[in-house]
Design a protein around this motif. Structure first.
Motif, PDB file in Angstrom:
ATOM      1  N   GLY A   1       6.900   0.585   4.481  1.00 18.95           N
ATOM      2  CA  GLY A   1       5.619   0.618   3.794  1.00 18.95           C
ATOM      3  C   GLY A   1       4.891  -0.688   4.067  1.00 18.95           C
ATOM      4  N   ILE A   2       5.232  -1.728   3.294  1.00 17.72           N
ATOM      5  CA  ILE A   2       4.650  -3.078   3.316  1.00 17.72           C
ATOM      6  C   ILE A   2       3.117  -3.064   3.261  1.00 17.72           C
ATOM      7  CG2 ILE A   2       6.655  -4.051   4.487  1.00 17.72           C
ATOM      8  CD1 ILE A   2       4.927  -4.384   7.020  1.00 17.72           C
ATOM      9  N   ASN A   3       2.548  -1.904   3.054  1.00 11.94           N
ATOM     10  CA  ASN A   3       1.104  -1.748   2.901  1.00 11.94           C
ATOM     11  C   ASN A   3       0.863  -0.597   1.927  1.00 11.94           C
ATOM     12  OD1 ASN A   3      -1.641  -1.066   3.101  1.00 11.94           O
ATOM     13  ND2 ASN A   3      -1.740  -1.592   5.266  1.00 11.94           N
ATOM     14  N   PRO A   4       0.593  -0.912   0.655  1.00 14.37           N
ATOM     15  CA  PRO A   4       0.421   0.144  -0.349  1.00 14.37           C
ATOM     16  C   PRO A   4      -0.663   1.159  -0.006  1.00 14.37           C
ATOM     17  CG  PRO A   4       0.684  -1.990  -1.407  1.00 14.37           C
ATOM     18  CD  PRO A   4       0.534  -2.264   0.050  1.00 14.37           C
ATOM     19  N   ALA A   5      -1.726   0.717   0.651  1.00  7.60           N
ATOM     20  CA  ALA A   5      -2.798   1.644   1.015  1.00  7.60           C
ATOM     21  C   ALA A   5      -2.294   2.677   2.013  1.00  7.60           C
ATOM     22  CB  ALA A   5      -3.984   0.873   1.612  1.00  7.60           C
ATOM     23  N   ARG A   6      -1.544   2.247   3.003  1.00  4.76           N
ATOM     24  CA  ARG A   6      -0.982   3.171   3.997  1.00  4.76           C
ATOM     25  C   ARG A   6      -0.065   4.202   3.328  1.00  4.76           C
ATOM     26  NH1 ARG A   6       2.609   5.912   5.850  1.00  4.76           N
ATOM     27  NH2 ARG A   6       4.097   5.532   7.530  1.00  4.76           N
ATOM     28  N   SER A   7       0.771   3.738   2.389  1.00  7.55           N
ATOM     29  CA  SER A   7       1.677   4.640   1.679  1.00  7.55           C
ATOM     30  C   SER A   7       0.915   5.618   0.797  1.00  7.55           C
ATOM     31  CB  SER A   7       2.665   3.834   0.830  1.00  7.55           C
ATOM     32  OG  SER A   7       3.426   2.956   1.639  1.00  7.55           O
TER      33      SER A   7
ATOM     34  N   GLY B   1      -2.307   6.624   1.113  1.00  6.10           N
ATOM     35  CA  GLY B   1      -3.085   7.564   1.924  1.00  6.10           C
ATOM     36  C   GLY B   1      -2.234   8.705   2.441  1.00  6.10           C
ATOM     37  N   ALA B   2      -1.048   8.369   2.940  1.00  9.57           N
ATOM     38  CA  ALA B   2      -0.149   9.402   3.458  1.00  9.57           C
ATOM     39  C   ALA B   2       0.300  10.342   2.348  1.00  9.57           C
ATOM     40  CB  ALA B   2       1.055   8.748   4.132  1.00  9.57           C
ATOM     41  N   ALA B   3       0.606   9.798   1.168  1.00  7.20           N
ATOM     42  CA  ALA B   3       1.070  10.624   0.052  1.00  7.20           C
ATOM     43  C   ALA B   3      -0.020  11.569  -0.437  1.00  7.20           C
ATOM     44  CB  ALA B   3       1.557   9.729  -1.089  1.00  7.20           C
ATOM     45  N   ILE B   4      -1.248  11.084  -0.510  1.00  2.00           N
ATOM     46  CA  ILE B   4      -2.347  11.914  -1.014  1.00  2.00           C
ATOM     47  C   ILE B   4      -2.636  13.075  -0.068  1.00  2.00           C
ATOM     48  CG2 ILE B   4      -4.862  11.932  -1.370  1.00  2.00           C
ATOM     49  CD1 ILE B   4      -4.593   9.223  -2.707  1.00  2.00           C
ATOM     50  N   ILE B   5      -2.667  12.820   1.211  1.00  2.00           N
ATOM     51  CA  ILE B   5      -2.989  13.878   2.171  1.00  2.00           C
ATOM     52  C   ILE B   5      -1.834  14.855   2.332  1.00  2.00           C
ATOM     53  CG2 ILE B   5      -3.611  14.366   4.570  1.00  2.00           C
ATOM     54  CD1 ILE B   5      -5.858  13.164   2.882  1.00  2.00           C
ATOM     55  N   TYR B   6      -0.609  14.359   2.378  1.00  2.00           N
ATOM     56  CA  TYR B   6       0.552  15.256   2.493  1.00  2.00           C
ATOM     57  C   TYR B   6       0.780  15.986   1.170  1.00  2.00           C
ATOM     58  CZ  TYR B   6       5.129  16.873   4.070  1.00  2.00           C
ATOM     59  OH  TYR B   6       6.197  17.653   4.450  1.00  2.00           O
ATOM     60  N   ASN B   7       0.749  15.251   0.068  1.00  2.00           N
ATOM     61  CA  ASN B   7       0.750  15.788  -1.293  1.00  2.00           C
ATOM     62  C   ASN B   7       1.872  16.783  -1.586  1.00  2.00           C
ATOM     63  OD1 ASN B   7      -0.304  15.810  -3.894  1.00  2.00           O
ATOM     64  ND2 ASN B   7      -1.565  17.612  -3.497  1.00  2.00           N
ATOM     65  N   LYS B   8       3.089  16.384  -1.249  1.00  2.00           N
ATOM     66  CA  LYS B   8       4.263  17.173  -1.631  1.00  2.00           C
ATOM     67  C   LYS B   8       5.177  16.282  -2.461  1.00  2.00           C
ATOM     68  CE  LYS B   8       4.004  20.391   2.248  1.00  2.00           C
ATOM     69  NZ  LYS B   8       4.695  21.018   3.396  1.00  2.00           N
ATOM     70  N   ASP B   9       6.052  16.916  -3.235  1.00  2.00           N
ATOM     71  CA  ASP B   9       6.826  16.187  -4.236  1.00  2.00           C
ATOM     72  C   ASP B   9       7.531  14.961  -3.692  1.00  2.00           C
ATOM     73  OD1 ASP B   9       5.999  17.937  -6.139  1.00  2.00           O
ATOM     74  OD2 ASP B   9       7.844  19.135  -6.161  1.00  2.00           O
ATOM     75  N   HIS B  10       8.216  15.100  -2.539  1.00  2.00           N
ATOM     76  CA  HIS B  10       9.003  13.965  -2.052  1.00  2.00           C
ATOM     77  C   HIS B  10       8.119  12.797  -1.635  1.00  2.00           C
ATOM     78  CE1 HIS B  10       8.206  15.085   2.215  1.00  2.00           C
ATOM     79  NE2 HIS B  10       8.528  13.833   2.451  1.00  2.00           N
ATOM     80  N   ALA B  11       6.868  13.078  -1.303  1.00  2.00           N
ATOM     81  CA  ALA B  11       5.958  12.006  -0.912  1.00  2.00           C
ATOM     82  C   ALA B  11       5.580  11.126  -2.100  1.00  2.00           C
ATOM     83  CB  ALA B  11       4.701  12.584  -0.274  1.00  2.00           C
ATOM     84  N   TRP B  12       5.700  11.676  -3.311  1.00  2.00           N
ATOM     85  CA  TRP B  12       5.346  10.928  -4.518  1.00  2.00           C
ATOM     86  C   TRP B  12       6.553  10.353  -5.237  1.00  2.00           C
ATOM     87  CZ3 TRP B  12       0.557   9.503  -5.035  1.00  2.00           C
ATOM     88  CH2 TRP B  12      -0.476  10.298  -4.500  1.00  2.00           C
ATOM     89  N   ALA B  13       7.752  10.858  -4.921  1.00  2.00           N
ATOM     90  CA  ALA B  13       8.950  10.485  -5.671  1.00  2.00           C
ATOM     91  C   ALA B  13       9.211   8.980  -5.665  1.00  2.00           C
ATOM     92  CB  ALA B  13      10.160  11.235  -5.113  1.00  2.00           C
ATOM     93  N   ASP B  14       8.988   8.340  -4.521  1.00  2.00           N
ATOM     94  CA  ASP B  14       9.277   6.913  -4.395  1.00  2.00           C
ATOM     95  C   ASP B  14       8.019   6.065  -4.276  1.00  2.00           C
ATOM     96  OD1 ASP B  14      12.081   7.374  -4.325  1.00  2.00           O
ATOM     97  OD2 ASP B  14      11.929   7.933  -2.215  1.00  2.00           O
ATOM     98  N   GLN B  15       6.858   6.638  -4.595  1.00  2.00           N
ATOM     99  CA  GLN B  15       5.600   5.933  -4.374  1.00  2.00           C
ATOM    100  C   GLN B  15       5.545   4.580  -5.079  1.00  2.00           C
ATOM    101  OE1 GLN B  15       1.818   5.328  -2.741  1.00  2.00           O
ATOM    102  NE2 GLN B  15       3.377   6.854  -2.252  1.00  2.00           N
ATOM    103  N   TRP B  16       6.144   4.486  -6.255  1.00  2.00           N
ATOM    104  CA  TRP B  16       6.112   3.223  -7.003  1.00  2.00           C
ATOM    105  C   TRP B  16       6.740   2.089  -6.210  1.00  2.00           C
ATOM    106  CZ3 TRP B  16      10.493   0.492  -8.486  1.00  2.00           C
ATOM    107  CH2 TRP B  16      11.711   1.173  -8.367  1.00  2.00           C
ATOM    108  N   ILE B  17       7.773   2.406  -5.432  1.00  2.00           N
ATOM    109  CA  ILE B  17       8.460   1.380  -4.648  1.00  2.00           C
ATOM    110  C   ILE B  17       7.509   0.731  -3.653  1.00  2.00           C
ATOM    111  CG2 ILE B  17      10.209   1.052  -2.827  1.00  2.00           C
ATOM    112  CD1 ILE B  17      11.929   3.108  -4.297  1.00  2.00           C
ATOM    113  N   PHE B  18       6.585   1.528  -3.113  1.00  2.00           N
ATOM    114  CA  PHE B  18       5.697   1.046  -2.065  1.00  2.00           C
ATOM    115  C   PHE B  18       4.452   0.347  -2.608  1.00  2.00           C
ATOM    116  CE2 PHE B  18       8.235   4.573  -0.483  1.00  2.00           C
ATOM    117  CZ  PHE B  18       8.893   3.913   0.549  1.00  2.00           C
TER     118      PHE B  18
END
Length: 214
Positions: free
Chosen positions: A161-167, A169-186
């Motif tokens: 990750g090392i870039n919260p915006a990159r993480s 953006g990918a999560a919002i567009i993909y928008n599936k459960d696993h993409a959000w599960a670890d979002q806080w870490i990033f």
């Protein structure tokens, strides 16, 4: 801490190729935008510079919002042009890979972001600029190389990750459960790493007396 919920999708693509792509693109983007915004394309870097009093709160917030919007648009463009590849690699969403815990992922993001943000501080430091006039011209090079090395080390753990915006953006567009599960870490990891780099730069490095070689 729980273990990850998604396999490592980067192995088949090639870790070195991904690392070179990120490092090279960061080098190009920082070089091209340094004269406009100072090369701010990462909320963690912006946060670190804000803590070091190199940036106002208003400008920092504005940069972070624009960085996130840019990342969302970028992920949308990738999905629109490469739908099959996009789905095959899970939308490029950052997750903690199988075999690693959330703690491992958080640690990787903290260390990786610390390396990046400290490199930014070192490459753009006014004391060094006063001593070595070539540094401003070459500043994007060590920053891009730091991104390359961090990707080599952390892709197997978090996809880097090392870039919260990159993480985000990918999560919002993909928008599936696993993409959000670890979002806080990033978000938590990069912001902690950036804060540590800012503290180290301000308290330790900036406290070292400047000596001219003349």
């Amino acid at each position: 801490m729980g273990v990850s919920r998604a396999p490592n999708k980067c192995a088949s693509v090639g870790i070195q190729g991904i690392a070179w792509a990120f490092g090279g693109m960061i080098f190009a983007l920082v070089y091209c935008t340094a004269g406009i915004s100072g090369g701010h394309i990462n909320p963690a870097v912006t946060f670190g510079l804000f803590l070091a009093r190199k940036l106002s709160l208003t400008r920092a917030l504005f940069y972070i919002v624009m960085q996130c919007l840019g990342a969302i648009c970028g992920a949308g463009v990738v999905k629109g042009f490469q739908k099959s590849q996009y789905e095959r690699v899970g939308g490029g969403a950052n997750v903690v890979n199988d075999g690693y815990s959330s703690r491992d992922g958080l640690g990787a993001e903290i260390v990786g972001t610390f390396v990046l943000v400290y490199t930014v501080f070192s490459a753009t430091d006014a004391k060094r600029n006063a001593r070595d006039s070539h540094v401003p011209l070459l500043a994007p090079l060590p920053i891009g190389f730091a991104v390359f090395l961090v990707h080599l080390a952390t892709i197997p753990i978090t996809g880097t990750g090392i870039n919260p915006a990159r993480s985000l953006g990918a999560a919002i567009i993909y928008n599936k459960d696993h993409a959000w599960a670890d979002q806080w870490i990033f978000w938590v990891g990069p912001f902690i790493g950036a804060a540590l780099a800012a503290v180290y730069h301000v308290i330790v490095i900036r406290a070292i007396p400047f000596k001219s070689r003349a």
